[in-house]
Scaffold this motif. Structure first.
Motif: not given
Length: 375
Positions: A252-279
């Motif tokens: 989970i990361f947030t961008n300091g220039r935008h509101s922290t009310r909304q954020f995404d939870v990223y999940e690493m693919e099982k082969d560690s190839s990429r992050w995708s938004v899970k929630y």
């Protein structure tokens, strides 16, 4: 026939509470052997891959750290505030990491590294093991320690120390302790990096800094690899959470220039190839219910304008995944699917302002998994 008999009993017993299993060991020699076996420990972990509670380190607990056990089932726990006393360590004991049912702990005070003890502790069985010292050598600075334990693959664990190099050409070197051989091994020198915070997941130790630098280490092959960042990561992003849940890595990361009310939870693919938004998380309703989450001393684009810390991401596909947040004085669970919140614990009843409330940081949160793993 006997193997099938044990399989049936193991699969049935694995669904019982850990405290009941500890009592059932006295039923017979056969049950004691089965419940105490490495095979049964693996069966138990297959049926309980998700935490039932969280150990929370309370701030202002100086030489003898105190931990609050937060139940994720909403049931209050008697004597939930306590110190770790499984061994008589005059310096006090603190938790460094939780890994699949085992806790990596060490002496609390800032004494010389040669005098500090490291422990592997199973809070379910109250058993512990002291990690033997690798022997005195100079220099002797430790930059990070990680426990690597996967009960679905092995009943043994490894502890990886990132230490100062024995040579002066490089800064870091890995020293690895194996519970199987009870011996230390030494890796070649490794690159300069911030190894203070790491997460073990599916055979790899992952490190990520607040600025987004990332690296992983294959524990069995002893190889380093870089891991990708999310596609929308930018220079203003800050890491809020980076841990494992359900055998997968979450960020989970947030961008300091935008509101922290909304954020995404990223999940690493099982082969560690990429992050995708899970929630996706929207805290508007939660902030309306708990207005003390707004910090009056900051602006809407500041890091701590919305006062919360992520304590855990619990990934449960069938029963509903959720996130555990610490807001001023309280612990809250937030269901991703239904976007509803539940009060898990009120640390400071009646508190209506941030400065007067108990604060728990993300790094002070250690998930609890019931386990009969032998240390």
């Amino acid at each position: 026939m006997e193997d099938n008999y044990n399989d049936i009993h193991a699969n049935i017993l694995a669904h019982l509470p850990e405290k009941s299993l500890l009592r059932f060991r006295i039923v017979s020699k056969e049950w004691c052997y089965l419940i105490s076996s490495a095979y049964f420990s693996r069966c138990l972990n297959r049926s309980s891959m998700f935490p039932s509670g969280i150990f929370l380190k309370m701030r202002h607990s100086s030489n003898q750290p105190k931990y609050h056990f937060l139940s994720l089932h909403g049931k209050p726990v008697r004597d939930s505030f306590r110190c770790l006393t499984f061994v008589n360590d005059s310096a006090g004991i603190k938790i460094l990491q939780s890994c699949n049912g085992l806790l990596l702990c060490c002496s609390n005070n800032r004494i010389a590294e040669t005098n500090r003890n490291y422990y592997i502790y199973n809070p379910t069985t109250d058993q512990y093991a002291t990690i033997p010292k690798p022997g005195y050598r100079t220099p002797n600075t430790i930059f990070g320690v990680i426990l690597a334990f996967d009960p679905l693959k092995s009943s043994h664990y490894k502890v990886v120390f990132v230490r100062s190099s024995r040579t002066f050409n490089h800064l870091y070197q890995l020293e690895i302790y194996s519970s199987q051989t009870r011996l230390w091994s030494f890796s070649s020198e490794v690159q300069e990096f911030n190894y203070s915070k790491g997460a073990y997941c599916s055979g790899f130790i992952h490190w990520m800094t607040n600025s987004g630098a990332s690296l992983r280490f294959d524990v069995d092959r002893e190889r380093f690899q870089e891991i990708p960042l999310p596609d929308d990561w930018n220079q203003h992003a800050k890491t809020r959470y980076f841990k494992e849940s359900g055998g997968l890595l979450h960020l989970i990361f947030t961008n300091g220039r935008h509101s922290t009310r909304q954020f995404d939870v990223y999940e690493m693919e099982k082969d560690s190839s990429r992050w995708s938004v899970k929630y996706r998380v929207d805290l508007d309703a939660l902030i309306s219910e708990y207005p003390e989450m707004i910090h009056s001393n900051f602006g809407p684009s500041d890091w701590d304008y919305h006062a919360y810390r992520v304590l855990a991401v619990v990934r449960k596909e069938n029963e509903g995944s959720f996130i555990v947040l610490h807001i001023p004085g309280k612990a809250i669970s937030y269901n991703f699917k239904h976007q509803t919140s539940t009060l898990l614990h009120d640390f400071a009843p009646g508190c209506s302002h941030i400065e007067g409330c108990i604060t728990i940081e993300t790094d002070d949160s250690f998930p609890y998994f019931g386990s009969l793993a032998i240390v």
